[in-house]
Design a protein around this motif. Structure first.
Motif, PDB file in Angstrom:
ATOM      1  N   GLU A  96     -10.727   3.558   2.724  1.00  0.00           N
ATOM      2  CA  GLU A  96      -9.745   4.615   2.462  1.00  0.00           C
ATOM      3  C   GLU A  96      -8.332   4.115   2.710  1.00  0.00           C
ATOM      4  N   GLU A  97      -8.156   3.371   3.791  1.00  0.00           N
ATOM      5  CA  GLU A  97      -6.833   2.841   4.112  1.00  0.00           C
ATOM      6  C   GLU A  97      -6.356   1.869   3.036  1.00  0.00           C
ATOM      7  N   LEU A 130      -9.315  12.454  -2.175  1.00  0.00           N
ATOM      8  CA  LEU A 130      -8.618  11.629  -1.185  1.00  0.00           C
ATOM      9  C   LEU A 130      -7.116  11.885  -1.234  1.00  0.00           C
ATOM     10  N   LEU A 131      -6.575  12.024  -2.438  1.00  0.00           N
ATOM     11  CA  LEU A 131      -5.143  12.334  -2.558  1.00  0.00           C
ATOM     12  C   LEU A 131      -4.832  13.669  -1.892  1.00  0.00           C
ATOM     13  N   VAL A 159      -2.193   3.432  -3.500  1.00  0.00           N
ATOM     14  CA  VAL A 159      -1.473   4.631  -3.956  1.00  0.00           C
ATOM     15  C   VAL A 159      -0.026   4.600  -3.483  1.00  0.00           C
ATOM     16  N   TYR A 160       0.181   4.233  -2.243  1.00  0.00           N
ATOM     17  CA  TYR A 160       1.535   4.227  -1.693  1.00  0.00           C
ATOM     18  C   TYR A 160       2.415   3.204  -2.417  1.00  0.00           C
ATOM     19  N   ARG A 173       0.196  12.420   5.128  1.00  0.00           N
ATOM     20  CA  ARG A 173       0.387  10.985   4.885  1.00  0.00           C
ATOM     21  C   ARG A 173       1.209  10.748   3.622  1.00  0.00           C
ATOM     22  N   LEU A 174       1.063  11.624   2.641  1.00  0.00           N
ATOM     23  CA  LEU A 174       1.897  11.585   1.439  1.00  0.00           C
ATOM     24  C   LEU A 174       2.714  12.876   1.450  1.00  0.00           C
ATOM     25  N   VAL A 226      -8.068   6.074  -7.549  1.00  0.00           N
ATOM     26  CA  VAL A 226      -8.386   6.755  -6.293  1.00  0.00           C
ATOM     27  C   VAL A 226      -8.866   8.169  -6.604  1.00  0.00           C
ATOM     28  N   TRP A 255      -4.825  13.260   1.870  1.00  0.00           N
ATOM     29  CA  TRP A 255      -3.631  12.595   2.395  1.00  0.00           C
ATOM     30  C   TRP A 255      -2.409  13.502   2.365  1.00  0.00           C
ATOM     31  N   TYR A 301      -5.304   3.932   0.181  1.00  0.00           N
ATOM     32  CA  TYR A 301      -4.021   4.571   0.487  1.00  0.00           C
ATOM     33  C   TYR A 301      -2.873   3.596   0.209  1.00  0.00           C
ATOM     34  N   GLN A 302      -3.045   2.355   0.603  1.00  0.00           N
ATOM     35  CA  GLN A 302      -1.995   1.356   0.369  1.00  0.00           C
ATOM     36  C   GLN A 302      -1.754   1.155  -1.122  1.00  0.00           C
TER      37      GLN A 302
END
Length: 136
Positions: free
Chosen positions: A30-31, A64-65, A37-38, A73-74, A60, A68, A34-35
């Motif tokens: 997941e991390e 999950l979006l 997507v970020y 986180r987002l 993704v 976050w 996330y990276q």
């Protein structure tokens, strides 16, 4: 104290301590996602991308979006097209469990309920007048 649970993603056992809902391996995956997507969203041309565009470009999962965004986180302030579904109607929202429309409807229903309750209490109070029996 840790509790033994199955990871909802891979079904492996892991010690659930309340910090993560998934096992260590899945949390790392997941991390990593996330990276991805970020990094995608940090590009100027992608900052206004909506959920569908992000899913298409990064692969993704939509859930999950949402997770976050819900956890902060987002940030929708930084990425204005992000949100997560309202628990009632499914429209995207950026705070709480309900969108603004559903919150407004719920508040209006509560005001109506309170007004009806007050009316019923007033009727009961008025009907509790003094009664005299006619015993001769």
């Amino acid at each position: 104290m840790a509790e033994l649970r199955n990871c909802p993603m891979c079904q492996e056992f892991f010690n659930y301590t309340g910090l993560r809902e998934v096992c260590h391996k899945c949390a790392q995956k997941e991390e990593d996602m996330y990276q991805v997507v970020y990094r995608f969203l940090r590009k100027r041309e992608n900052r206004a991308a909506n959920i569908d565009r992000i899913v298409e470009a990064t692969g993704v999962e939509r859930d999950l979006l949402y997770k976050w965004v819900r956890k902060g986180r987002l940030h929708p302030a930084t990425f204005p097209s992000l949100g997560y579904p309202c628990d009632n109607c499914g429209h995207l929202t950026t705070k709480g469990k309900l969108c603004d429309k559903c919150q407004g409807e719920l508040k209006a229903d509560l005001r109506t309920f309170e007004a009806a309750k007050e009316f019923r209490e007033d009727v009961v109070r008025r009907d509790r007048g003094t009664y005299h029996s006619d015993k001769r």
